[in-house]
Design a protein around this motif. Sequence first.
Motif, PDB file in Angstrom:
ATOM      1  N   LEU A 372       0.832  -1.201   0.000  1.00 57.78           N
ATOM      2  CA  LEU A 372       0.000   0.000   0.000  1.00 57.78           C
ATOM      3  C   LEU A 372       0.868   1.253   0.000  1.00 57.78           C
ATOM      4  CD1 LEU A 372      -2.832   1.094  -0.023  1.00 57.78           C
ATOM      5  CD2 LEU A 372      -2.916   0.872   2.463  1.00 57.78           C
ATOM      6  N   MET A 373       2.028   1.180   0.639  1.00 59.33           N
ATOM      7  CA  MET A 373       2.955   2.307   0.635  1.00 59.33           C
ATOM      8  C   MET A 373       3.408   2.617  -0.789  1.00 59.33           C
ATOM      9  SD  MET A 373       6.497   2.631   0.159  1.00 59.33           S
ATOM     10  CE  MET A 373       7.884   3.583   0.689  1.00 59.33           C
ATOM     11  N   ALA A 374       3.635   1.563  -1.618  1.00 59.19           N
ATOM     12  CA  ALA A 374       4.050   1.781  -3.001  1.00 59.19           C
ATOM     13  C   ALA A 374       2.964   2.515  -3.785  1.00 59.19           C
ATOM     14  CB  ALA A 374       4.375   0.446  -3.662  1.00 59.19           C
ATOM     15  N   LYS A 375       1.712   2.150  -3.541  1.00 55.09           N
ATOM     16  CA  LYS A 375       0.610   2.844  -4.218  1.00 55.09           C
ATOM     17  C   LYS A 375       0.502   4.286  -3.728  1.00 55.09           C
ATOM     18  CE  LYS A 375      -4.352   2.719  -5.093  1.00 55.09           C
ATOM     19  NZ  LYS A 375      -4.126   3.138  -6.495  1.00 55.09           N
ATOM     20  N   LEU A 376       0.681   4.482  -2.434  1.00 54.85           N
ATOM     21  CA  LEU A 376       0.619   5.834  -1.873  1.00 54.85           C
ATOM     22  C   LEU A 376       1.666   6.730  -2.527  1.00 54.85           C
ATOM     23  CD1 LEU A 376      -0.311   7.897   0.307  1.00 54.85           C
ATOM     24  CD2 LEU A 376       1.401   6.877   1.831  1.00 54.85           C
ATOM     25  N   SER A 377       2.864   6.196  -2.753  1.00 47.62           N
ATOM     26  CA  SER A 377       3.951   6.971  -3.346  1.00 47.62           C
ATOM     27  C   SER A 377       3.572   7.523  -4.717  1.00 47.62           C
ATOM     28  CB  SER A 377       5.199   6.089  -3.445  1.00 47.62           C
ATOM     29  OG  SER A 377       6.210   6.737  -4.187  1.00 47.62           O
ATOM     30  N   SER A 378       3.030   6.654  -5.574  1.00 48.39           N
ATOM     31  CA  SER A 378       2.699   7.095  -6.930  1.00 48.39           C
ATOM     32  C   SER A 378       1.448   7.971  -6.949  1.00 48.39           C
ATOM     33  CB  SER A 378       2.505   5.879  -7.841  1.00 48.39           C
ATOM     34  OG  SER A 378       1.451   5.062  -7.363  1.00 48.39           O
ATOM     35  N   ASP A 379       0.437   7.613  -6.161  1.00 47.51           N
ATOM     36  CA  ASP A 379      -0.811   8.384  -6.156  1.00 47.51           C
ATOM     37  C   ASP A 379      -0.605   9.781  -5.571  1.00 47.51           C
ATOM     38  OD1 ASP A 379      -2.000   6.228  -7.271  1.00 47.51           O
ATOM     39  OD2 ASP A 379      -3.292   5.719  -5.580  1.00 47.51           O
ATOM     40  N   ALA A 380       0.242   9.879  -4.538  1.00 41.43           N
ATOM     41  CA  ALA A 380       0.485  11.195  -3.930  1.00 41.43           C
ATOM     42  C   ALA A 380       1.142  12.138  -4.937  1.00 41.43           C
ATOM     43  CB  ALA A 380       1.364  11.032  -2.692  1.00 41.43           C
ATOM     44  N   ARG A 381       2.114  11.628  -5.671  1.00 36.59           N
ATOM     45  CA  ARG A 381       2.783  12.467  -6.677  1.00 36.59           C
ATOM     46  C   ARG A 381       1.779  12.923  -7.740  1.00 36.59           C
ATOM     47  NH1 ARG A 381       7.928  13.468  -8.348  1.00 36.59           N
ATOM     48  NH2 ARG A 381       8.677  12.203  -6.598  1.00 36.59           N
ATOM     49  N   PHE A 382       0.918  12.012  -8.194  1.00 34.51           N
ATOM     50  CA  PHE A 382      -0.069  12.343  -9.213  1.00 34.51           C
ATOM     51  C   PHE A 382      -1.028  13.433  -8.720  1.00 34.51           C
ATOM     52  CE2 PHE A 382      -4.468  11.565 -10.613  1.00 34.51           C
ATOM     53  CZ  PHE A 382      -4.350  11.871 -11.963  1.00 34.51           C
ATOM     54  N   CYS A 383      -1.531  13.288  -7.514  1.00 32.79           N
ATOM     55  CA  CYS A 383      -2.522  14.247  -6.992  1.00 32.79           C
ATOM     56  C   CYS A 383      -1.908  15.629  -6.767  1.00 32.79           C
ATOM     57  CB  CYS A 383      -3.132  13.715  -5.701  1.00 32.79           C
ATOM     58  SG  CYS A 383      -4.149  12.239  -5.935  1.00 32.79           S
ATOM     59  N   LEU A 384      -0.689  15.668  -6.274  1.00 34.42           N
ATOM     60  CA  LEU A 384      -0.049  16.945  -5.999  1.00 34.42           C
ATOM     61  C   LEU A 384       0.290  17.692  -7.295  1.00 34.42           C
ATOM     62  CD1 LEU A 384       2.281  15.832  -3.075  1.00 34.42           C
ATOM     63  CD2 LEU A 384       0.352  17.418  -2.902  1.00 34.42           C
ATOM     64  N   LEU A 385       0.593  16.937  -8.358  1.00 36.71           N
ATOM     65  CA  LEU A 385       0.934  17.579  -9.629  1.00 36.71           C
ATOM     66  C   LEU A 385      -0.300  17.985 -10.436  1.00 36.71           C
ATOM     67  CD1 LEU A 385       3.915  15.323 -10.765  1.00 36.71           C
ATOM     68  CD2 LEU A 385       4.029  17.712 -10.035  1.00 36.71           C
ATOM     69  N   THR A 386      -1.440  17.391 -10.158  1.00 33.77           N
ATOM     70  CA  THR A 386      -2.642  17.690 -10.942  1.00 33.77           C
ATOM     71  C   THR A 386      -3.636  18.569 -10.201  1.00 33.77           C
ATOM     72  OG1 THR A 386      -3.652  15.614 -10.168  1.00 33.77           O
ATOM     73  CG2 THR A 386      -2.479  15.561 -12.289  1.00 33.77           C
ATOM     74  N   GLU A 387      -3.373  18.873  -8.924  1.00 32.41           N
ATOM     75  CA  GLU A 387      -4.287  19.729  -8.152  1.00 32.41           C
ATOM     76  C   GLU A 387      -3.463  20.752  -7.383  1.00 32.41           C
ATOM     77  OE1 GLU A 387      -7.052  21.697  -7.141  1.00 32.41           O
ATOM     78  OE2 GLU A 387      -7.881  19.810  -7.954  1.00 32.41           O
ATOM     79  N   SER A 388      -3.620  22.051  -7.718  1.00 30.00           N
ATOM     80  CA  SER A 388      -2.792  23.103  -7.106  1.00 30.00           C
ATOM     81  C   SER A 388      -3.179  23.383  -5.662  1.00 30.00           C
ATOM     82  CB  SER A 388      -2.897  24.397  -7.932  1.00 30.00           C
ATOM     83  OG  SER A 388      -4.251  24.832  -8.004  1.00 30.00           O
ATOM     84  N   ASP A 389      -4.436  23.204  -5.300  1.00 24.75           N
ATOM     85  CA  ASP A 389      -4.888  23.451  -3.937  1.00 24.75           C
ATOM     86  C   ASP A 389      -4.511  22.237  -3.072  1.00 24.75           C
ATOM     87  OD1 ASP A 389      -7.127  23.051  -1.731  1.00 24.75           O
ATOM     88  OD2 ASP A 389      -7.070  25.198  -2.221  1.00 24.75           O
ATOM     89  N   SER A 390      -3.759  22.482  -1.989  1.00 29.79           N
ATOM     90  CA  SER A 390      -3.238  21.379  -1.167  1.00 29.79           C
ATOM     91  C   SER A 390      -4.356  20.555  -0.537  1.00 29.79           C
ATOM     92  CB  SER A 390      -2.323  21.930  -0.071  1.00 29.79           C
ATOM     93  OG  SER A 390      -1.210  22.597  -0.634  1.00 29.79           O
ATOM     94  N   GLY A 391      -5.380  21.217  -0.001  1.00 29.24           N
ATOM     95  CA  GLY A 391      -6.481  20.489   0.622  1.00 29.24           C
ATOM     96  C   GLY A 391      -7.210  19.607  -0.373  1.00 29.24           C
ATOM     97  N   LYS A 392      -7.472  20.150  -1.581  1.00 32.30           N
ATOM     98  CA  LYS A 392      -8.160  19.370  -2.605  1.00 32.30           C
ATOM     99  C   LYS A 392      -7.280  18.225  -3.122  1.00 32.30           C
ATOM    100  CE  LYS A 392     -11.144  23.133  -4.194  1.00 32.30           C
ATOM    101  NZ  LYS A 392     -11.536  24.011  -5.337  1.00 32.30           N
TER     102      LYS A 392
END
Length: 548
Positions: A372-392
């Motif tokens: 699950l940590m491996a999935k978290l690593s890739s998903d976190a990078r994707f979300c941070l790069l595609t959504e400028s608002d930190s909360g969203k």
Amino acid sequence: MPSLHVLKGANEGTVIPLDGDKYILGRNPDCGIVIPITSVSREHAQIVRIQGKYFIEDKQSRNGTFVNNQAISARTPLRNNDRIRICDFIAAYHDQQPLTMADEDLDDQESTSTVEATLMQPALQLLETQPAEKLRVLLEISSSLGKTLEVDKLLPKIVDSLFGLFRQADRCFLIQVEEASGKLMPRVVKTRNPREETNARYSKSLVRRCVESAQSFLSDDASRDDRVQLSQSVVDFRIRSVMIAPLVTGEGKAFGVIQLDTQDRGKKFTQEDLQLLSCVAIQASVAMENAKLHEDAMVRERLKRDLELAHQVQLSFLPRSLPEVPSYEFAAHYESALEVGGDYYGFVPLPEGRLALALGDVAGKGVPAALLMAKLSSDARFCLLTESDSGKAISKLNDLLCEFTGQMDRFVTLALAVLDPNTHVVTMVSAGHPPPLLVRKANSSYEDAMPQQSAGLPLGVVEGYPYEACQVTLEPGDSLILFTDGVPEAHDRENNQFGNKGIQAAVAAAGGSGPKLLIDSLVRAVQVHASGRNPHDDVTLVALGRHS
């Protein structure tokens, strides 16, 4: 004297004298002529003598009775050389039978309702294995057992040797108890007639008895032994003399048996035979235990190599170097409690020169948490790069993880800090994670960088959950520390936690000297506190500090 000559079936070649008025043919062991075939009815047919002549009639059997390949429906007279067929059993009827033993010898035979096969004296002698031959076979078995750890290849050879050792045996079973379920699992099944092996059955009640008691068992005639519960297998396969020796561990617990049995009452096992079989069983037990220990060691070695590889793969998900941002310094420490763990940290460069620092902790340890940590690593990078608002961005990450955490019954805590080096403002979001620690250079103080009420639910708990962000401005010399719960929850030998007091003491000892010294001070303090104990949880710390 009239007789039946068995042409096909159990005891093929046997001559059965007919000197009585009635003989029942069937599968039941109480029948006068027992035919141990499952397709034969319990009382299939009967031969009767009326006024000196013999007749055969079917007893409403399932599969019928045939004379000279013609099905009979009524009482049918028997003539010399008539062929009687009942399923796979075939016998020839003869008007006269030459005597093979003197009449006085026949009178001495044991009186019984079951007609037993009359064995010629030379045949009896063939069943006796000479002592020298027994010793040779026993030494061969011992030598074979000592030369290999591949028991699956060795066990059939042992059974072949046992057939040579006990020539009266018709069938041999080597049975093990499945460790997890307790089921009886035949490892080797061998019969004198290879065609019977697929249908060969053993008495589970007898085997269970020997396994539970770890004692050997011997019976001259299982069908008439008061100690034996008359099971269907005993009836169907005409188990007569039987001996069973347990396979036992070094602690005396039985994990299987070797069973040998005969289907002819004229062929019996002796106490000496049982002692010899017990010797073979002891040697086989030692060999099988050694093979299992070897196999377990090989499995552990493979698992160790796999975990080492998994550890290297997991480390590849973590940053290989620290970021380089003008006026800022970074430090990090990662240590898993097991070969692989559930902690994660990463640096994600964002547009406009911003830098995201994410630190997460998957509930649990070991391989499931690492996946699950491996999935978290890739998903976190994707979300941070595609959504400028930190909360969203964190809300989006939560929705991606919910689909998987629900199936795995797990969740993830996460702390996010987004640094804008142009304004020195850090935007923070917490998903059920311990709040970052803010160390102020100006007044040598340290405090939670965000209020407790700003922390949201862990990731993967509720889909669509809104996460809120808060901000803090870093002054020259200020530092921000993020850590997983392996730091405050580290235990000493008395099971006391490191706690917030330990964190504060370590930070105070560092004197607000920058991220690297702060991390080093915290790690040393945790190691001293938990010395003498296995790691309680993964320990991960990340810090950033402003120079000017």
